[in-house]
Design a protein around this motif. Sequence first.
Motif, PDB file in Angstrom:
ATOM      1  N   ASN A   1       0.808  -1.219   0.000  1.00 51.56           N
ATOM      2  CA  ASN A   1       0.000   0.000   0.000  1.00 51.56           C
ATOM      3  C   ASN A   1       0.842   1.270   0.000  1.00 51.56           C
ATOM      4  O   ASN A   1       0.412   2.312  -0.492  1.00 51.56           O
ATOM      5  CB  ASN A   1      -0.939   0.008   1.213  1.00 51.56           C
ATOM      6  N   THR A   2       2.057   1.169   0.561  1.00 49.05           N
ATOM      7  CA  THR A   2       2.910   2.360   0.627  1.00 49.05           C
ATOM      8  C   THR A   2       4.073   2.320  -0.362  1.00 49.05           C
ATOM      9  O   THR A   2       4.728   3.333  -0.581  1.00 49.05           O
ATOM     10  CB  THR A   2       3.476   2.542   2.042  1.00 49.05           C
ATOM     11  N   ARG A   3       4.341   1.151  -0.946  1.00 52.98           N
ATOM     12  CA  ARG A   3       5.449   1.004  -1.897  1.00 52.98           C
ATOM     13  C   ARG A   3       5.020   1.157  -3.354  1.00 52.98           C
ATOM     14  O   ARG A   3       5.767   1.696  -4.177  1.00 52.98           O
ATOM     15  CB  ARG A   3       6.090  -0.385  -1.768  1.00 52.98           C
ATOM     16  N   ASN A   4       3.855   0.617  -3.702  1.00 53.69           N
ATOM     17  CA  ASN A   4       3.463   0.537  -5.106  1.00 53.69           C
ATOM     18  C   ASN A   4       3.221   1.915  -5.712  1.00 53.69           C
ATOM     19  O   ASN A   4       2.530   2.754  -5.140  1.00 53.69           O
ATOM     20  CB  ASN A   4       2.197  -0.310  -5.269  1.00 53.69           C
ATOM     21  N   ILE A   5       3.758   2.105  -6.897  1.00 49.84           N
ATOM     22  CA  ILE A   5       3.630   3.389  -7.582  1.00 49.84           C
ATOM     23  C   ILE A   5       2.214   3.604  -8.090  1.00 49.84           C
ATOM     24  O   ILE A   5       1.703   4.724  -8.082  1.00 49.84           O
ATOM     25  CB  ILE A   5       4.643   3.465  -8.736  1.00 49.84           C
ATOM     26  N   PHE A   6       1.574   2.517  -8.518  1.00 49.73           N
ATOM     27  CA  PHE A   6       0.190   2.606  -9.003  1.00 49.73           C
ATOM     28  C   PHE A   6      -0.728   1.749  -8.139  1.00 49.73           C
ATOM     29  O   PHE A   6      -0.386   0.629  -7.781  1.00 49.73           O
ATOM     30  CB  PHE A   6       0.087   2.139 -10.456  1.00 49.73           C
ATOM     31  N   SER A   7      -1.893   2.275  -7.821  1.00 50.62           N
ATOM     32  CA  SER A   7      -2.891   1.471  -7.117  1.00 50.62           C
ATOM     33  C   SER A   7      -3.654   0.604  -8.113  1.00 50.62           C
ATOM     34  O   SER A   7      -4.156  -0.457  -7.762  1.00 50.62           O
ATOM     35  CB  SER A   7      -3.854   2.374  -6.343  1.00 50.62           C
ATOM     36  N   LYS A   8      -3.720   1.064  -9.370  1.00 49.53           N
ATOM     37  CA  LYS A   8      -4.311   0.281 -10.456  1.00 49.53           C
ATOM     38  C   LYS A   8      -3.535   0.566 -11.727  1.00 49.53           C
ATOM     39  O   LYS A   8      -3.096   1.694 -11.954  1.00 49.53           O
ATOM     40  CB  LYS A   8      -5.784   0.657 -10.678  1.00 49.53           C
ATOM     41  N   LYS A   9      -3.359  -0.469 -12.557  1.00 44.87           N
ATOM     42  CA  LYS A   9      -2.730  -0.241 -13.851  1.00 44.87           C
ATOM     43  C   LYS A   9      -3.143  -1.338 -14.831  1.00 44.87           C
ATOM     44  O   LYS A   9      -3.344  -2.490 -14.453  1.00 44.87           O
ATOM     45  CB  LYS A   9      -1.212  -0.170 -13.733  1.00 44.87           C
ATOM     46  N   ASP A  10      -3.269  -0.949 -16.081  1.00 48.97           N
ATOM     47  CA  ASP A  10      -3.625  -1.872 -17.155  1.00 48.97           C
ATOM     48  C   ASP A  10      -2.886  -1.389 -18.399  1.00 48.97           C
ATOM     49  O   ASP A  10      -3.322  -0.450 -19.068  1.00 48.97           O
ATOM     50  CB  ASP A  10      -5.134  -1.864 -17.385  1.00 48.97           C
ATOM     51  N   HIS A  11      -1.747  -2.027 -18.684  1.00 50.64           N
ATOM     52  CA  HIS A  11      -0.935  -1.585 -19.810  1.00 50.64           C
ATOM     53  C   HIS A  11      -1.687  -1.685 -21.131  1.00 50.64           C
ATOM     54  O   HIS A  11      -1.599  -0.779 -21.969  1.00 50.64           O
ATOM     55  CB  HIS A  11       0.354  -2.409 -19.896  1.00 50.64           C
ATOM     56  N   ALA A  12      -2.419  -2.780 -21.329  1.00 49.10           N
ATOM     57  CA  ALA A  12      -3.123  -2.987 -22.595  1.00 49.10           C
ATOM     58  C   ALA A  12      -4.192  -1.919 -22.827  1.00 49.10           C
ATOM     59  O   ALA A  12      -4.364  -1.419 -23.940  1.00 49.10           O
ATOM     60  CB  ALA A  12      -3.761  -4.379 -22.623  1.00 49.10           C
TER      61      ALA A  12
END
Length: 304
Positions: free
Chosen positions: A55-66
């Motif tokens: 929760n404190t490390r991840n740069i994105f809380s959500k991501k979908d490259h496609a």
Amino acid sequence: MSRRLAVPILVISVACVAMIAAIAADGKGATMESFAQSLSQGVDSRLKGKQASDNTRNIFSKKDHAAKKYTRNPNLWCADLVPQLTGCAVWKPPLEYVGERYGGVMITPRHILFCQHAHPAWDGGWMKVQPQVIRFVTADSKVVDMEMIANAEVQAYDLSVGLLNEAVPAGIHVMPLMPTMTEAQKTRLRELKVPDLSISQAGMRPPANLKHEAVAYPGPIGIPLEGARKPWDYDIYQGDSGTPRFFVTPAGLALYQLTGAGAVENSVVKKLIEACDASAIQRGVLKKATGLEPVVVKVEIPEK
């Protein structure tokens, strides 16, 4: 002491204090210990009161490259620095080889720096995958796709510079470099265990060995974290080559190293940019040299 003598002495004393304050303010006269403390504070002040977790490390809380959809994580431990971190690439083709991995950071409005042994144009010859898309995400989660049209390498250094088809737009930060440091200065900072801020480009992490998450973490390489920093410790994984590493200076983030490639020296980067522009001109994708150079952050590094 007479009152006639006391007034001039007082004036001289005040002037001396003002002079000392001025010297301290512009960094001159500082020691390496005090400089290291200021760099450490840039990390430690942001870790304070937070717990190390996804929760404190991840740069994105959500991501979908496609789908080209990204949501920046508001709980990131260094969330206030996100506007400066926008110059870190978030995705590169081909997905099966590079994708989210292997770093990439903007060093001029048109040039991006990679680790040479693991960058988008490596493996299979010149520009095997077309187009060479380099994706960035603004602080407010807007996608910016650019194309890399040329690149160049220097044999003696594990670094590569790519040229984008145009300048990155407003909202994508161009990262300044640290001033050139002597080996003695570098050694002293390591001895003082100065932490840095690094943006991992998502290697395979246990236990699943499948989950890829771009993370921001305090380092630096090879120095185990201690005390309050220890829960934030991070191991280097496959795919982290090219991870940009920054010192958090009083003047902002400053690039000083790439994981897997070592130090980022201003003189070397300038040569790479010139070589990259020359290659682009030779290939007919650039009419004349850009004339762009990296910016060096304005901090005074004590001699000792």
